[in-house]
Every structure is written in structure tokens, then in C-alpha cells.
Enzyme design. Structure first.
Site, PDB file in Angstrom:
ATOM      1  NE  ARG A  17      -5.163   1.056  -0.786  1.00 28.48           N
ATOM      2  CZ  ARG A  17      -3.660   0.564  -0.821  1.00 28.48           C
ATOM      3  NH1 ARG A  17      -3.352   0.067  -2.171  1.00 28.48           N
ATOM      4  NH2 ARG A  17      -3.297  -0.375   0.298  1.00 28.48           N
ATOM      5  CB  CYS A  18      -8.445   4.726  -6.581  1.00 25.44           C
ATOM      6  SG  CYS A  18      -6.663   4.588  -7.744  1.00 25.44           S
ATOM      7  CB  VAL A  19     -11.910   5.900  -2.593  1.00 28.33           C
ATOM      8  CG1 VAL A  19     -12.846   7.673  -1.945  1.00 28.33           C
ATOM      9  CG2 VAL A  19     -12.702   4.859  -3.569  1.00 28.33           C
ATOM     10  CG  LEU A  22     -10.787   8.741  -8.775  1.00 31.20           C
ATOM     11  CD1 LEU A  22     -11.427   7.419  -8.872  1.00 31.20           C
ATOM     12  CD2 LEU A  22     -10.037   9.296  -9.997  1.00 31.20           C
ATOM     13  CG  ASP A  44      -5.001   1.990  -5.301  1.00 32.73           C
ATOM     14  OD1 ASP A  44      -4.621   0.721  -5.903  1.00 32.73           O
ATOM     15  OD2 ASP A  44      -5.622   2.261  -4.527  1.00 32.73           O
TER      16      ASP A  44
END
Length: 95
Positions: A17-19, A22, A44
Site C-alpha cells: 500500500r502507498c504508506v 513511500l 496500489d
């Protein structure tokens, strides 16, 4: 120059997922010199929105989606004036 030039680094965020993506991306690019092109593979569905926003926040250049290896690859260029982010929240600047 565009994101289609050879990358200095490819970050595979498949399944993240993006969190988490990142956080992985931030760790992977730490110490790379300005101007380095980074290719990011992200599955994602929010990545096409989150990656450009994160790049803008941090000071990197979002170069856009890549035609290869497929529609889930994106490119960015490390900025010379990258701003530090919060260690646990990569979408917030450090205090």
C-alpha cells in the site's frame, strides 16, 4: 530528459500500500545524488495520485508513468533540495 532514461535505481513496491511503499522508497533513495532517476513499480491503485503528491511535497520531480515494464511503473528524479520527512509518516514534513 524524461523518465524513460535508464534508472539509477528501481524500487519494487509490488503488493505494498502507498504508506509502506513511500517508507520503502524513502529508505531506498536515501543518499542518492540529485538528478538520479528512480523507477518505482507499484500495484496500489492510489500510486498514480500519491507518488506525484509525495514528490511535490519532498522536492523530487515526478516524471510520470512508464510504458515499460507495464502500466504499474512510474519514474521520479531525485531533487537537489529534498526536504526531510517524518520518520514514521512519509507524507508529512519533519518538524
Amino acid at each position: 530528459m524524461t523518465g524513460t532514461e535508464p534508472p539509477g535505481l528501481t524500487v519494487d513496491g509490488t503488493g505494498l500500500r502507498c504508506v509502506a511503499l513511500l517508507l520503502q522508497l524513502r529508505k531506498a533513495i536515501a543518499g542518492l545524488p540529485p538528478g538520479t532517476v528512480v523507477h518505482v513499480i507499484a500495484t496500489d491503485p492510489a500510486a498514480p495520485l500519491d507518488l506525484p503528491a509525495w514528490c511535490h511535497l519532498i522536492g523530487h520531480s515526478y516524471l510520470g508513468p512508464l510504458p515499460e515494464p507495464g502500466p504499474l511503473a512510474y519514474a521520479l528524479r531525485i531533487g537537489g533540495e529534498a526536504r526531510p520527512v517524518d520518520a514514521s509518516r512519509p507524507w508529512h514534513l519533519a518538524p
